[in-house]
Design a protein around this motif. Structure first.
Motif, mmCIF file in Angstrom:
data_model
loop_
_atom_site.group_PDB
_atom_site.id
_atom_site.type_symbol
_atom_site.label_atom_id
_atom_site.label_comp_id
_atom_site.label_asym_id
_atom_site.label_seq_id
_atom_site.Cartn_x
_atom_site.Cartn_y
_atom_site.Cartn_z
ATOM 1 N N SER A 8 0.827 -1.210 0.000
ATOM 2 C CA SER A 8 0.000 0.000 0.000
ATOM 3 C C SER A 8 0.858 1.254 0.000
ATOM 4 N N SER A 9 1.933 1.227 0.784
ATOM 5 C CA SER A 9 2.812 2.401 0.818
ATOM 6 C C SER A 9 3.564 2.550 -0.490
ATOM 7 N N ALA A 10 3.772 1.452 -1.189
ATOM 8 C CA ALA A 10 4.497 1.499 -2.458
ATOM 9 C C ALA A 10 3.653 2.051 -3.588
ATOM 10 N N SER A 11 2.355 2.001 -3.457
ATOM 11 C CA SER A 11 1.490 2.433 -4.550
ATOM 12 C C SER A 11 1.620 3.922 -4.847
ATOM 13 N N THR A 12 2.116 4.683 -3.882
ATOM 14 C CA THR A 12 2.309 6.116 -4.104
ATOM 15 C C THR A 12 3.735 6.435 -4.517
ATOM 16 N N ALA A 13 4.605 5.452 -4.595
ATOM 17 C CA ALA A 13 6.017 5.665 -4.918
ATOM 18 C C ALA A 13 6.243 5.595 -6.426
ATOM 19 N N ALA A 14 7.457 5.951 -6.823
ATOM 20 C CA ALA A 14 7.842 5.836 -8.225
ATOM 21 C C ALA A 14 7.885 4.363 -8.608
ATOM 22 N N ALA A 15 7.889 4.090 -9.892
ATOM 23 C CA ALA A 15 7.818 2.710 -10.386
ATOM 24 C C ALA A 15 8.948 1.843 -9.838
ATOM 25 N N SER A 16 10.171 2.352 -9.821
ATOM 26 C CA SER A 16 11.291 1.542 -9.331
ATOM 27 C C SER A 16 11.170 1.277 -7.832
ATOM 28 N N ALA A 17 10.731 2.264 -7.082
ATOM 29 C CA ALA A 17 10.540 2.083 -5.645
ATOM 30 C C ALA A 17 9.384 1.138 -5.380
ATOM 31 N N GLU A 18 8.356 1.216 -6.203
ATOM 32 C CA GLU A 18 7.212 0.323 -6.046
ATOM 33 C C GLU A 18 7.630 -1.123 -6.278
ATOM 34 N N SER A 19 8.459 -1.337 -7.283
ATOM 35 C CA SER A 19 8.940 -2.682 -7.575
ATOM 36 C C SER A 19 9.758 -3.243 -6.415
ATOM 37 N N LYS A 20 10.605 -2.409 -5.823
ATOM 38 C CA LYS A 20 11.414 -2.840 -4.673
ATOM 39 C C LYS A 20 10.521 -3.143 -3.470
ATOM 40 N N ALA A 21 9.539 -2.306 -3.263
ATOM 41 C CA ALA A 21 8.632 -2.521 -2.135
ATOM 42 C C ALA A 21 7.824 -3.807 -2.317
ATOM 43 N N GLU A 22 7.415 -4.063 -3.536
ATOM 44 C CA GLU A 22 6.675 -5.301 -3.790
ATOM 45 C C GLU A 22 7.557 -6.523 -3.550
ATOM 46 N N ALA A 23 8.840 -6.416 -3.903
ATOM 47 C CA ALA A 23 9.768 -7.517 -3.643
ATOM 48 C C ALA A 23 9.934 -7.722 -2.138
ATOM 49 N N LYS A 24 9.987 -6.635 -1.393
ATOM 50 C CA LYS A 24 10.083 -6.737 0.062
ATOM 51 C C LYS A 24 8.820 -7.357 0.648
#
Length: 94
Positions: A51-67
């Motif tokens: 949920s917190s990654a959905s507001t981030a940039a695409a690369s940050a979102e991808s990293k957050a999803e991996a986490k």
């Protein structure tokens, strides 16, 4: 990264607490319940990361999803071990 650490700490502390609670009467049922709770806590923590990654940039979102995936995997692994231990208790002679 900070959310990941907090989520992982939450998952691990819940797992420890639930494991200790499982040492009371009806150990097998309690351990299986604790494993289910551990899995639920891990899923909730992973959902929070996503949920917190959905507001981030695409690369940050991808990293957050991996986490988030790593948190789910860690929770599932812990829950699986707890369930295996409970199954062994069922097979052990009294």
């Amino acid at each position: 990264m900070n959310i990941y650490r907090k989520s992982l700490a939450l998952v691990m502390s819940a797992a420890v607490g639930l494991t200790l609670a499982a040492c009371d009467s009806k150990k097998e049922d309690a351990m299986e319940s604790a494993a289910d709770s551990t899995r639920s806590v891990a899923d909730s923590a992973a959902d929070a990361i996503e949920s917190s990654a959905s507001t981030a940039a695409a690369s940050a979102e991808s990293k957050a999803e991996a986490k988030a995936d790593a948190v789910r995997a860690a929770g599932d692994a812990k829950a699986d071990k707890m369930e295996e231990k409970a199954d062994k208790m069922d097979k052990a002679p009294n």
